[in-house]
Design a protein around this motif. Structure first.
Motif, PDB file in Angstrom:
ATOM      1  N   GLU A   1      15.526  32.939   9.015  1.00  0.00           N
ATOM      2  CA  GLU A   1      16.086  34.208   9.481  1.00  0.00           C
ATOM      3  C   GLU A   1      17.602  34.132   9.642  1.00  0.00           C
ATOM      4  OE1 GLU A   1      15.845  36.998  13.499  1.00  0.00           O
ATOM      5  OE2 GLU A   1      14.246  35.575  13.077  1.00  0.00           O
ATOM      6  N   TYR A   2      18.106  32.981  10.053  1.00  0.00           N
ATOM      7  CA  TYR A   2      19.551  32.825  10.224  1.00  0.00           C
ATOM      8  C   TYR A   2      20.276  33.081   8.899  1.00  0.00           C
ATOM      9  CZ  TYR A   2      23.816  30.957  12.375  1.00  0.00           C
ATOM     10  OH  TYR A   2      25.077  30.822  12.896  1.00  0.00           O
TER      11      TYR A   2
ATOM     12  N   HIS B   1      20.094  36.736   7.918  1.00  0.00           N
ATOM     13  CA  HIS B   1      21.027  37.533   8.714  1.00  0.00           C
ATOM     14  C   HIS B   1      22.424  37.483   8.101  1.00  0.00           C
ATOM     15  CE1 HIS B   1      22.823  39.381  12.224  1.00  0.00           C
ATOM     16  NE2 HIS B   1      23.649  38.368  12.355  1.00  0.00           N
TER      17      HIS B   1
END
Length: 380
Positions: A142-143, A146
């Motif tokens: 997810e990082y 993002h």
């Protein structure tokens, strides 16, 4: 409910979850910090509207713990700023039938927390994990998502033309760049080594920042290669307004800097765990060769995530070196070895690797947390 009727329900298409919650209440605790995203919110809303599911939040933990363990499921988002509190909560949840722990960040303290709760009823959804004997681990990227999302999906970023400006077929003025960020041991080492061993005309390197100081983008001259001209200071700490979006300074792709340099030295956030962040993803987006100063096995971990690295162009044996100082020295020596190498030769070897990596960014799995929660509930 008779046995034949149960089998009839299951064979008619009802999931196992539907059967379970039809005969007993399912108690579901969610402790989430920040905005989990619309997909997660919508899914939680669907569970909250199901009369067969009882939902609990952080204020309801005591009441949740009073329920039967075999009917209790918890989804917990780690708060990295208070690891001891995380440990206390997870210890309370040991009795639950299933505990799904989610974090888009990773650090040594989180790695130790995972090891402490290596239990059969735990599922870890984190960017990395230590070797586990009992718990399940699902990689959470997810990082990285993002970081790349606005550049690949938002109109203002697409219109900015960053991909055309950073085409990998162009030869540039300086061999490499180094963005040091906040002072840390490996970054101080990098700054000193490069300054002492590489002629200054071959690189561009930023000045390190002191932890705790609130640096603002306005401190850089408007024409600095370390500042994009569209960046504006934002009142919040370490954030800027960029192309109409509020974001961390480190999430801004350094287009000016990359237009002047060929390759990158990446001084990752941590040197004691393998956690790819925006510092690595930016040169991947810009289709550049890079070496990394981080933990042993960092490049091998990138390959496990599906990326390709540069072992056919430079000697990446530095990645396996256990001694930090020796590993970082070997990495920087490889960057220095690129000085003066003919660009057509490098470009031919580099092109298939960087093209693969850019395409791989588009295939990173999305909404993994919701998927794992669905699968977990369906498999009870």
């Amino acid at each position: 409910m008779g046995v034949h009727h149960v089998h009839g329900c299951l064979h008619s298409g009802r999931t196992l979850l539907a059967y379970i919650i039809a005969v007993m209440p399912l108690h579901f605790l969610q402790v989430h910090h920040g905005d989990p995203g619309p997909t997660y919110r919508d899914y939680m809303a669907s569970l909250a509207n199901d009369p067969r599911v009882r939902m609990y939040g952080q204020a309801d933990i005591a009441r949740f713990l009073e329920q039967k363990a075999e009917d209790s499921i918890a989804s917990v988002h780690l708060e990295q700023s208070d690891i001891p509190a995380n440990g206390t909560l997870l210890a309370q949840l040991h009795r639950c039938r299933r505990v799904i722990v989610h974090s888009r960040d990773y650090a040594k303290a989180i790695e130790e927390l995972i090891s402490e709760h290596d239990l059969p009823n735990f599922e870890w959804h984190t960017p990395n994990a230590p070797p586990l004997r009992h718990a399940r681990h699902t990689v959470n990227q997810e990082y990285l998502l993002h970081m790349i999302n606005p550049y690949f999906n938002e109109a203002a970023f697409l219109a900015h033309g960053w991909q055309e400006r950073l085409r990998p077929d162009r030869e540039r003025d300086h061999t490499f760049e180094v963005m040091l960020g906040f002072r840390k041991t490996h970054r101080d080492f990098c700054q000193q080594w490069v300054t002492e061993h590489v002629p200054s005309e071959h690189y561009l390197m930023s000045e390190p920042w002191t932890p705790g100081v609130d640096y603002r983008v306005d401190q850089f001259p408007s024409d600095s290669v370390f500042r994009e001209p569209e960046m504006q200071s934002d009142p919040a700490y370490y954030t800027v307004k960029y192309l109409g979006k509020s974001m961390w300074q480190s999430m801004v792709l350094p287009i000016r800097l990359y237009e002047r340099t060929q390759h990158s030295v990446v001084c990752e956030t941590w040197s004691d765990v393998n956690f790819p962040t925006e510092k690595t993803i930016k040169p991947i987006m810009a289709q550049r060769l890079f070496v990394v100063l981080s933990h042993q096995g960092y490049m091998a971990y990138l390959r496990r995530l599906g990326f390709q690295t540069f072992g056919d162009i430079i000697d990446e044996s530095y990645d396996a070196e256990p001694d930090d100082t020796r590993r970082w020295t070997m990495a920087l020596e490889q960057m220095r070895s690129l000085i003066g190498r003919p660009w057509p030769e490098l470009r031919a070897k580099l092109q298939p690797v960087v093209a693969h990596n850019l395409q791989h960014l588009h295939t990173l799995p999305k909404e993994v947390l919701v998927t794992r929660i669905r699968e977990t509930l369906a498999g009870l």
